[in-house]
Design an enzyme around this catalytic site. Structure first.
Site, PDB file in Angstrom:
ATOM      1  N   ASP A  41       0.861  -1.180   0.000  1.00 60.39           N
ATOM      2  CA  ASP A  41       0.000   0.000   0.000  1.00 60.39           C
ATOM      3  C   ASP A  41       0.902   1.236   0.000  1.00 60.39           C
ATOM      4  O   ASP A  41       2.123   1.146  -0.174  1.00 60.39           O
ATOM      5  CB  ASP A  41      -1.014  -0.031   1.162  1.00 60.39           C
ATOM      6  CG  ASP A  41      -0.400   0.227   2.535  1.00 60.39           C
ATOM      7  OD1 ASP A  41       0.837   0.428   2.629  1.00 60.39           O
ATOM      8  OD2 ASP A  41      -1.148   0.219   3.532  1.00 60.39           O
ATOM      9  N   HIS A  42       0.299   2.397   0.204  1.00 60.25           N
ATOM     10  CA  HIS A  42       1.025   3.673   0.110  1.00 60.25           C
ATOM     11  C   HIS A  42       2.114   3.829   1.162  1.00 60.25           C
ATOM     12  O   HIS A  42       3.045   4.600   0.975  1.00 60.25           O
ATOM     13  CB  HIS A  42       0.024   4.826   0.247  1.00 60.25           C
ATOM     14  CG  HIS A  42      -0.773   4.751   1.515  1.00 60.25           C
ATOM     15  ND1 HIS A  42      -1.870   3.922   1.647  1.00 60.25           N
ATOM     16  CD2 HIS A  42      -0.611   5.355   2.724  1.00 60.25           C
ATOM     17  CE1 HIS A  42      -2.361   4.034   2.871  1.00 60.25           C
ATOM     18  NE2 HIS A  42      -1.609   4.888   3.547  1.00 60.25           N
ATOM     19  N   CYS A  80       2.733  -3.467   4.012  1.00 56.27           N
ATOM     20  CA  CYS A  80       1.916  -2.316   4.397  1.00 56.27           C
ATOM     21  C   CYS A  80       2.602  -1.722   5.633  1.00 56.27           C
ATOM     22  O   CYS A  80       3.782  -1.999   5.860  1.00 56.27           O
ATOM     23  CB  CYS A  80       0.455  -2.703   4.634  1.00 56.27           C
ATOM     24  SG  CYS A  80       0.133  -3.825   6.005  1.00 56.27           S
ATOM     25  N   GLY A  81       1.909  -0.895   6.392  1.00 52.78           N
ATOM     26  CA  GLY A  81       2.571  -0.259   7.526  1.00 52.78           C
ATOM     27  C   GLY A  81       3.101  -1.260   8.526  1.00 52.78           C
ATOM     28  O   GLY A  81       4.251  -1.195   8.966  1.00 52.78           O
ATOM     29  N   THR A  82       2.265  -2.204   8.893  1.00 51.71           N
ATOM     30  CA  THR A  82       2.657  -3.248   9.850  1.00 51.71           C
ATOM     31  C   THR A  82       2.935  -4.588   9.188  1.00 51.71           C
ATOM     32  O   THR A  82       3.470  -5.491   9.828  1.00 51.71           O
ATOM     33  CB  THR A  82       1.520  -3.480  10.862  1.00 51.71           C
ATOM     34  OG1 THR A  82       0.346  -3.876  10.117  1.00 51.71           O
ATOM     35  CG2 THR A  82       1.225  -2.229  11.673  1.00 51.71           C
ATOM     36  N   GLY A  83       2.486  -4.762   7.980  1.00 54.36           N
ATOM     37  CA  GLY A  83       2.525  -6.065   7.305  1.00 54.36           C
ATOM     38  C   GLY A  83       1.323  -6.935   7.653  1.00 54.36           C
ATOM     39  O   GLY A  83       1.096  -7.969   7.023  1.00 54.36           O
ATOM     40  N   GLY A 133      -2.216  -6.146   7.937  1.00 57.54           N
ATOM     41  CA  GLY A 133      -3.466  -6.056   7.176  1.00 57.54           C
ATOM     42  C   GLY A 133      -3.342  -6.697   5.806  1.00 57.54           C
ATOM     43  O   GLY A 133      -4.225  -7.457   5.364  1.00 57.54           O
ATOM     44  N   HIS A 187       9.176 -24.827   6.961  1.00 57.89           N
ATOM     45  CA  HIS A 187       8.156 -25.648   7.622  1.00 57.89           C
ATOM     46  C   HIS A 187       6.740 -25.377   7.115  1.00 57.89           C
ATOM     47  O   HIS A 187       5.892 -26.273   7.171  1.00 57.89           O
ATOM     48  CB  HIS A 187       8.186 -25.410   9.137  1.00 57.89           C
ATOM     49  CG  HIS A 187       9.390 -26.031   9.801  1.00 57.89           C
ATOM     50  ND1 HIS A 187       9.523 -26.115  11.164  1.00 57.89           N
ATOM     51  CD2 HIS A 187      10.517 -26.586   9.278  1.00 57.89           C
ATOM     52  CE1 HIS A 187      10.690 -26.708  11.462  1.00 57.89           C
ATOM     53  NE2 HIS A 187      11.307 -26.985  10.328  1.00 57.89           N
ATOM     54  N   ASN A 188       6.456 -24.173   6.694  1.00 60.40           N
ATOM     55  CA  ASN A 188       5.076 -23.809   6.321  1.00 60.40           C
ATOM     56  C   ASN A 188       4.886 -23.643   4.823  1.00 60.40           C
ATOM     57  O   ASN A 188       3.771 -23.382   4.373  1.00 60.40           O
ATOM     58  CB  ASN A 188       4.653 -22.523   7.037  1.00 60.40           C
ATOM     59  CG  ASN A 188       4.952 -22.538   8.518  1.00 60.40           C
ATOM     60  OD1 ASN A 188       5.712 -21.705   9.018  1.00 60.40           O
ATOM     61  ND2 ASN A 188       4.396 -23.496   9.243  1.00 60.40           N
ATOM     62  N   ARG A 202       6.577   0.245   8.533  1.00 59.41           N
ATOM     63  CA  ARG A 202       6.674   1.158   9.679  1.00 59.41           C
ATOM     64  C   ARG A 202       7.255   0.441  10.900  1.00 59.41           C
ATOM     65  O   ARG A 202       7.331   1.021  11.977  1.00 59.41           O
ATOM     66  CB  ARG A 202       5.290   1.735  10.001  1.00 59.41           C
ATOM     67  CG  ARG A 202       4.779   2.652   8.891  1.00 59.41           C
ATOM     68  CD  ARG A 202       3.354   3.120   9.145  1.00 59.41           C
ATOM     69  NE  ARG A 202       2.926   4.054   8.112  1.00 59.41           N
ATOM     70  CZ  ARG A 202       1.653   4.315   7.818  1.00 59.41           C
ATOM     71  NH1 ARG A 202       0.679   3.718   8.488  1.00 59.41           N
ATOM     72  NH2 ARG A 202       1.342   5.175   6.860  1.00 59.41           N
ATOM     73  N   ARG A 228       7.217 -34.448   7.007  1.00 58.04           N
ATOM     74  CA  ARG A 228       6.134 -34.265   7.986  1.00 58.04           C
ATOM     75  C   ARG A 228       5.522 -32.869   7.876  1.00 58.04           C
ATOM     76  O   ARG A 228       4.346 -32.673   8.208  1.00 58.04           O
ATOM     77  CB  ARG A 228       6.644 -34.509   9.406  1.00 58.04           C
ATOM     78  CG  ARG A 228       7.614 -33.469   9.936  1.00 58.04           C
ATOM     79  CD  ARG A 228       8.161 -33.850  11.319  1.00 58.04           C
ATOM     80  NE  ARG A 228       8.913 -32.773  11.949  1.00 58.04           N
ATOM     81  CZ  ARG A 228      10.184 -32.476  11.646  1.00 58.04           C
ATOM     82  NH1 ARG A 228      10.824 -33.141  10.703  1.00 58.04           N
ATOM     83  NH2 ARG A 228      10.799 -31.496  12.286  1.00 58.04           N
ATOM     84  N   HIS A 229       6.302 -31.923   7.384  1.00 57.38           N
ATOM     85  CA  HIS A 229       5.765 -30.565   7.248  1.00 57.38           C
ATOM     86  C   HIS A 229       4.735 -30.493   6.123  1.00 57.38           C
ATOM     87  O   HIS A 229       3.781 -29.709   6.193  1.00 57.38           O
ATOM     88  CB  HIS A 229       6.899 -29.571   7.005  1.00 57.38           C
ATOM     89  CG  HIS A 229       7.925 -29.598   8.093  1.00 57.38           C
ATOM     90  ND1 HIS A 229       7.630 -29.257   9.399  1.00 57.38           N
ATOM     91  CD2 HIS A 229       9.232 -29.976   8.085  1.00 57.38           C
ATOM     92  CE1 HIS A 229       8.708 -29.403  10.144  1.00 57.38           C
ATOM     93  NE2 HIS A 229       9.694 -29.842   9.369  1.00 57.38           N
ATOM     94  N   ARG A 253       1.341 -31.422   7.374  1.00 55.31           N
ATOM     95  CA  ARG A 253       0.713 -30.352   8.164  1.00 55.31           C
ATOM     96  C   ARG A 253       0.240 -29.214   7.263  1.00 55.31           C
ATOM     97  O   ARG A 253      -0.848 -28.646   7.470  1.00 55.31           O
ATOM     98  CB  ARG A 253       1.701 -29.846   9.215  1.00 55.31           C
ATOM     99  CG  ARG A 253       2.034 -30.926  10.233  1.00 55.31           C
ATOM    100  CD  ARG A 253       3.280 -30.644  11.033  1.00 55.31           C
ATOM    101  NE  ARG A 253       3.603 -31.776  11.896  1.00 55.31           N
ATOM    102  CZ  ARG A 253       4.770 -31.918  12.511  1.00 55.31           C
ATOM    103  NH1 ARG A 253       5.730 -30.999  12.374  1.00 55.31           N
ATOM    104  NH2 ARG A 253       4.983 -32.973  13.270  1.00 55.31           N
TER     105      ARG A 253
END
Ligand code: RB5
Length: 147
Positions: free
Chosen positions: A12-13, A69-72, A74, A102-103, A113, A136-137, A140
């Site tokens: 985002d901006h 984004c600002g925090t990552g 949203g 793993h994921n 930010r 195993r990952h 899951r």
């Protein structure tokens, strides 16, 4: 067949400058970067950009994505609503390695930010240099979103 080195970037901006720094950094490493913007700092909506990047990944156009984004947070939530996306927010390199190993995360989310550029680039490098371990990952990961 998806080019394994093709990666989509979006934000985002609040994260344009950091996104462009990351784009330049990884292009220098040989990644084929699809930067889908935005390019102006006019206020915009993170769900639009998270979903747009996610669609480029699930369609097979890109192997991986980096969104900001600002925090990552949203933009991560928005991306994870797209079927087939596994996206995590990282503020440290260990987590960035683990969400790949793993994921089998296919999108990394960063908070512009929250992070300085130096740490953000280290996190990006950790994410992009780590492979999914499978085994195993994989069992899951398959349970996250049953077919
Ligand atoms: C935009 O001001 C801000 O809310 C957004 O960048 C993000 O931090 C949301 O999660």
């Amino acid at each position: 067949m998806t080019n394994p080195k093709r990666i989509v970037l979006s934000s985002d901006h609040s994260a344009i400058e950091l996104r462009q720094t990351i784009a330049q950094h990884i292009a220098g490493q040989g990644w084929d970067v699809l930067d889908i913007g935005p390019t102006t700092t006019e206020s915009t909506h993170y769900p639009t950009h998270g979903q747009a990047a996610a669609e480029r990944v699930v369609s097979g156009e890109c192997a991986l994505g980096i969104i900001l984004c600002g925090t990552g947070q949203g933009i991560m939530m928005a991306a994870n609503k797209v079927k087939g996306i596994r996206c995590g927010v990282c503020s440290d390199t260990f987590s960035a390695q683990m969400i790949r190993a793993h994921n089998d995360a296919n999108i990394l989310s960063l908070g512009a930010r929250v992070l300085g550029a130096g740490l953000a680039l280290e996190i990006v490098d950790a994410f992009l240099s780590t492979e999914f371990e499978g085994g195993r990952h994989a069992t899951r990961v398959d349970m996250i979103e049953p077919a």
